[in-house]
Motif scaffolding. Structure first.
Motif, PDB file in Angstrom:
ATOM      1  N   SER A 269       0.878  -1.165   0.000  1.00  0.00           N
ATOM      2  CA  SER A 269       0.000   0.000   0.000  1.00  0.00           C
ATOM      3  C   SER A 269       0.912   1.210   0.000  1.00  0.00           C
ATOM      4  O   SER A 269       1.532   1.547   1.008  1.00  0.00           O
ATOM      5  N   VAL A 270       1.026   1.853  -1.160  1.00  0.00           N
ATOM      6  CA  VAL A 270       2.020   2.911  -1.346  1.00  0.00           C
ATOM      7  C   VAL A 270       1.299   4.220  -1.677  1.00  0.00           C
ATOM      8  O   VAL A 270       0.697   4.358  -2.740  1.00  0.00           O
ATOM      9  N   GLY A 271       1.340   5.171  -0.749  1.00  0.00           N
ATOM     10  CA  GLY A 271       0.712   6.465  -0.983  1.00  0.00           C
ATOM     11  C   GLY A 271      -0.795   6.418  -1.030  1.00  0.00           C
ATOM     12  O   GLY A 271      -1.438   7.328  -1.572  1.00  0.00           O
ATOM     13  N   MET A 272      -1.382   5.387  -0.474  1.00  0.00           N
ATOM     14  CA  MET A 272      -2.837   5.250  -0.498  1.00  0.00           C
ATOM     15  C   MET A 272      -3.467   5.549   0.861  1.00  0.00           C
ATOM     16  O   MET A 272      -4.559   6.123   0.942  1.00  0.00           O
ATOM     17  N   ALA A 273      -2.776   5.190   1.950  1.00  0.00           N
ATOM     18  CA  ALA A 273      -3.375   5.296   3.279  1.00  0.00           C
ATOM     19  C   ALA A 273      -3.689   6.736   3.659  1.00  0.00           C
ATOM     20  O   ALA A 273      -4.536   6.975   4.529  1.00  0.00           O
ATOM     21  N   GLU A 274      -3.041   7.718   3.008  1.00  0.00           N
ATOM     22  CA  GLU A 274      -3.342   9.119   3.276  1.00  0.00           C
ATOM     23  C   GLU A 274      -4.785   9.466   2.916  1.00  0.00           C
ATOM     24  O   GLU A 274      -5.331  10.459   3.399  1.00  0.00           O
ATOM     25  N   HIS A 275      -5.412   8.664   2.059  1.00  0.00           N
ATOM     26  CA  HIS A 275      -6.796   8.911   1.642  1.00  0.00           C
ATOM     27  C   HIS A 275      -7.819   8.235   2.552  1.00  0.00           C
ATOM     28  O   HIS A 275      -9.014   8.483   2.421  1.00  0.00           O
ATOM     29  N   VAL A 276      -7.368   7.366   3.446  1.00  0.00           N
ATOM     30  CA  VAL A 276      -8.286   6.521   4.216  1.00  0.00           C
ATOM     31  C   VAL A 276      -9.080   7.326   5.240  1.00  0.00           C
ATOM     32  O   VAL A 276     -10.285   7.123   5.408  1.00  0.00           O
ATOM     33  N   GLY A 277      -8.405   8.239   5.958  1.00  0.00           N
ATOM     34  CA  GLY A 277      -9.072   9.021   6.991  1.00  0.00           C
ATOM     35  C   GLY A 277      -8.961   8.368   8.362  1.00  0.00           C
ATOM     36  O   GLY A 277      -8.985   7.137   8.479  1.00  0.00           O
ATOM     37  N   GLN A 278      -8.832   9.202   9.389  1.00  0.00           N
ATOM     38  CA  GLN A 278      -8.685   8.683  10.749  1.00  0.00           C
ATOM     39  C   GLN A 278      -9.853   7.797  11.153  1.00  0.00           C
ATOM     40  O   GLN A 278      -9.673   6.778  11.814  1.00  0.00           O
ATOM     41  N   GLN A 302       3.723   5.635   3.568  1.00  0.00           N
ATOM     42  CA  GLN A 302       2.715   6.645   3.919  1.00  0.00           C
ATOM     43  C   GLN A 302       3.367   7.935   4.391  1.00  0.00           C
ATOM     44  O   GLN A 302       4.314   7.925   5.180  1.00  0.00           O
ATOM     45  N   ILE A 303       2.830   9.068   3.917  1.00  0.00           N
ATOM     46  CA  ILE A 303       3.266  10.376   4.404  1.00  0.00           C
ATOM     47  C   ILE A 303       2.774  10.553   5.843  1.00  0.00           C
ATOM     48  O   ILE A 303       1.660  10.147   6.184  1.00  0.00           O
ATOM     49  N   ALA A 304       3.602  11.177   6.676  1.00  0.00           N
ATOM     50  CA  ALA A 304       3.256  11.388   8.082  1.00  0.00           C
ATOM     51  C   ALA A 304       3.428  12.853   8.439  1.00  0.00           C
ATOM     52  O   ALA A 304       4.301  13.541   7.909  1.00  0.00           O
ATOM     53  N   ARG A 305       2.585  13.324   9.344  1.00  0.00           N
ATOM     54  CA  ARG A 305       2.759  14.656   9.914  1.00  0.00           C
ATOM     55  C   ARG A 305       3.362  14.519  11.302  1.00  0.00           C
ATOM     56  O   ARG A 305       3.435  13.429  11.862  1.00  0.00           O
ATOM     57  N   ARG A 306       3.795  15.643  11.851  1.00  0.00           N
ATOM     58  CA  ARG A 306       4.300  15.645  13.213  1.00  0.00           C
ATOM     59  C   ARG A 306       3.137  15.593  14.201  1.00  0.00           C
ATOM     60  O   ARG A 306       2.076  16.180  13.961  1.00  0.00           O
ATOM     61  N   PRO A 307       3.299  14.900  15.327  1.00  0.00           N
ATOM     62  CA  PRO A 307       2.213  14.844  16.320  1.00  0.00           C
ATOM     63  C   PRO A 307       1.997  16.208  16.969  1.00  0.00           C
ATOM     64  O   PRO A 307       2.913  17.025  17.076  1.00  0.00           O
ATOM     65  N   LEU A 308       0.762  16.445  17.383  1.00  0.00           N
ATOM     66  CA  LEU A 308       0.393  17.699  18.042  1.00  0.00           C
ATOM     67  C   LEU A 308       0.174  17.455  19.527  1.00  0.00           C
ATOM     68  O   LEU A 308      -0.191  16.347  19.953  1.00  0.00           O
ATOM     69  N   ALA A 309       0.380  18.504  20.321  1.00  0.00           N
ATOM     70  CA  ALA A 309       0.101  18.386  21.754  1.00  0.00           C
ATOM     71  C   ALA A 309      -1.379  18.085  21.984  1.00  0.00           C
ATOM     72  O   ALA A 309      -1.740  17.344  22.890  1.00  0.00           O
ATOM     73  N   ASP A 310      -2.225  18.675  21.137  1.00  0.00           N
ATOM     74  CA  ASP A 310      -3.670  18.429  21.198  1.00  0.00           C
ATOM     75  C   ASP A 310      -4.106  17.902  19.836  1.00  0.00           C
ATOM     76  O   ASP A 310      -4.336  18.682  18.908  1.00  0.00           O
ATOM     77  N   PHE A 398       9.019  18.725   3.415  1.00  0.00           N
ATOM     78  CA  PHE A 398       9.858  17.565   3.708  1.00  0.00           C
ATOM     79  C   PHE A 398      11.268  17.996   4.098  1.00  0.00           C
ATOM     80  O   PHE A 398      11.871  17.425   5.016  1.00  0.00           O
ATOM     81  N   GLU A 399      11.802  18.994   3.429  1.00  0.00           N
ATOM     82  CA  GLU A 399      13.152  19.453   3.746  1.00  0.00           C
ATOM     83  C   GLU A 399      13.240  20.025   5.155  1.00  0.00           C
ATOM     84  O   GLU A 399      14.251  19.853   5.844  1.00  0.00           O
ATOM     85  N   ARG A 400      12.167  20.676   5.614  1.00  0.00           N
ATOM     86  CA  ARG A 400      12.179  21.305   6.935  1.00  0.00           C
ATOM     87  C   ARG A 400      11.730  20.359   8.046  1.00  0.00           C
ATOM     88  O   ARG A 400      11.650  20.768   9.208  1.00  0.00           O
ATOM     89  N   ASN A 401      11.368  19.139   7.695  1.00  0.00           N
ATOM     90  CA  ASN A 401      10.925  18.162   8.681  1.00  0.00           C
ATOM     91  C   ASN A 401       9.575  18.524   9.295  1.00  0.00           C
ATOM     92  O   ASN A 401       9.261  18.130  10.411  1.00  0.00           O
ATOM     93  N   SER A 402       8.742  19.257   8.568  1.00  0.00           N
ATOM     94  CA  SER A 402       7.383  19.480   9.047  1.00  0.00           C
ATOM     95  C   SER A 402       6.467  18.324   8.649  1.00  0.00           C
ATOM     96  O   SER A 402       5.420  18.117   9.261  1.00  0.00           O
ATOM     97  N   ILE A 403       6.844  17.581   7.609  1.00  0.00           N
ATOM     98  CA  ILE A 403       6.182  16.330   7.245  1.00  0.00           C
ATOM     99  C   ILE A 403       7.256  15.306   6.902  1.00  0.00           C
ATOM    100  O   ILE A 403       8.398  15.660   6.592  1.00  0.00           O
ATOM    101  N   GLY A 404       6.902  14.047   6.972  1.00  0.00           N
ATOM    102  CA  GLY A 404       7.828  12.964   6.648  1.00  0.00           C
ATOM    103  C   GLY A 404       7.119  11.895   5.851  1.00  0.00           C
ATOM    104  O   GLY A 404       5.927  11.998   5.553  1.00  0.00           O
ATOM    105  N   VAL A 405       7.854  10.859   5.495  1.00  0.00           N
ATOM    106  CA  VAL A 405       7.258   9.711   4.812  1.00  0.00           C
ATOM    107  C   VAL A 405       8.013   8.472   5.268  1.00  0.00           C
ATOM    108  O   VAL A 405       9.231   8.510   5.458  1.00  0.00           O
TER     109      VAL A 405
END
Length: 429
Positions: A269-278, A302-310, A398-405
């Motif tokens: 599953s490559v680049g698909m899970a981002e469409h699934v939704g929480q 899968q692309i990932a975001r950084r976790p939030l405090a909330d 991606f360069e600034r590390n605000s998102i990853g994969v």
């Protein structure tokens, strides 16, 4: 009276940002102001200001960009970099809240009204998604995927190049070719899954079929690819026929929730899970666990975001949501791993590819810019502008590390605990 719209706009921007605009500014009346030797932010029409007044923040700016009412002359990466440095981490929402708190919002709005003149904004550009019904139902997911992918295979060919792979490549050197890097990514996935002749691979969200074709051609497997994009499926089937692989490659227009055959020896599953939704992610993981054989492997890229405090405060960027990936959602990698483990998988390896995606996106932007007039003809001027901004901004993210994969390799472990995994990393079989 001498043209002065640029000076007045720059003053309003400085009030909003709390610092001078870090770009040169040119307005519709020909006036210019701001630092020399920087990219130029061009406001071509008062309509852009009307959009901002009616929809302050990201959505108003997005509509003005797509419509060509604002533009950047010069290095787009440099312009975005400079703007990001002066906008709060939370983007337009945090900026808006700050202006309300310190009382500048009304003053800025009044200034924009005087500059914009009378009138209402034009309708949103045609490239904006139109959605109805509950998010992440099968019907709405089909519409969201169609909005993003069914915009013309020829357009994507100009952006992605001959590989037709729409996910992060794997670069062994930064100055290598995009085609070599995409080949390396496809091969890495096949090796991590330990594919061998006679096995059956399921590729969920198969795109234009590049991975299933690679797996069948180089690893001797049978491969089934599923997508809910009709245009992707049409081209994937054509490519399989041209490669002489129709006896080993099957392409289906099918939602992952409707797959009831198998079990499969391996799943990608490559680049698909981002469409699934929480709201659907646990269900997604459980379906994959059911579809793979005991001892079989899953490769989830899968692309990932950084976790939030909330985490309850997570909001999708309005530009991305309206114009690029409707209903797309990013999760922290830890949440993805937890969901896979809760579904019964044993996670055995995680490889972060953040820098690889930045290189990939810059290569796609180069392709688009080299074929921009043709891309406009193949889709629309607005859509070509959407893709250029989205890919350039994502490269910087991606360069600034605000998102990853990340590639997560997981196993449906046997009842006795056997995993089929090697004792040492580096040899995947």
């Amino acid at each position: 009276m001498a043209p002065d719209a640029a000076h007045r706009l720059a003053a309003l921007a400085a009030q909003a940002l709390g610092t001078p605009l870090p770009l040169r500014l040119r307005a519709w009346d020909g006036s210019e102001t701001g630092p020399q030797d920087t990219p130029v932010l061009v406001v071509r029409s008062r309509r852009a200001l009307r959009r901002l007044l009616w929809h302050p923040g990201e959505l108003g700016l997005a509509r003005a960009w797509v419509a060509g009412e604002i533009d950047v002359e010069g290095d787009l990466y440099d312009a975005l970099d400079r703007l990001t440095a002066v906008v709060p981490d939370g983007g337009g929402r945090d900026l808006g809240r700050r202006m309300v708190r310190d009382g500048t919002a009304l003053r800025i709005a009044a200034g924009l009204i005087r500059l914009a003149g009378p009138g209402v904004p034009p309708p949103p550009p045609a490239e904006e998604s139109r959605r109805r019904g509950e998010a992440h139902t099968k019907r709405r997911d089909r519409a969201a995927i169609s909005h993003h992918y069914d915009v013309g295979n020829e357009f994507y060919a100009r952006v992605l190049g001959p590989s037709m792979v729409y996910s992060c490549a794997y670069w062994d050197r930064a100055d290598g070719s995009l085609e070599d890097a995409q080949y390396a990514k496809l091969d890495l996935i096949c090796r991590k899954l330990a594919l061998r002749p006679g096995q059956h691979l399921l590729d969920i969200g198969c795109g234009w079929g590049s991975l299933v074709l690679h797996a069948a051609q180089h690893y001797g497997v049978r491969a089934t690819g599923i997508t809910i994009s009709v245009e992707q499926a049409d081209l994937a089937r054509k490519r399989a026929a041209e490669a002489g692989l129709t006896d080993r490659v099957e392409i289906r227009v099918q939602d992952y929730r409707d797959v009831h055959d198998g079990p499969y020896d391996a799943i990608s599953s490559v680049g698909m899970a981002e469409h699934v939704g929480q709201v659907r992610y646990r269900e997604y993981a459980e379906i994959l666990h059911r579809l793979v054989k005991p001892g079989g492997r899953l490769l989830n890229h899968q692309i990932a975001r950084r976790p939030l405090a909330d985490e309850a405060g997570y909001r999708v960027d309005e530009f991305i949501d309206r114009y690029v990936f409707p209903d797309g959602e990013l999760s922290p990698v830890g949440s993805t791993v937890s969901s896979l483990e809760q579904a019964g998988f044993e996670v055995r390896d995680l490889e972060a590819l953040r820098e690889h995606y930045a290189l990939t996106l810059r290569a796609w932007v180069r392709n688009l810019e080299e074929h921009f007039a043709e891309a406009e003809r193949l889709t629309s001027r607005g859509r070509a502008r959407v893709w250029r901004l989205y890919m350039a901004a994502s490269a910087l993210g991606f360069e600034r590390n605000s998102i990853g994969v990340n590639q997560v390799l997981a196993v449906r472990t046997e009842g006795d605990g056997a995993s089929s995994m090697p004792l040492v990393r580096g040899s995947w079989s």
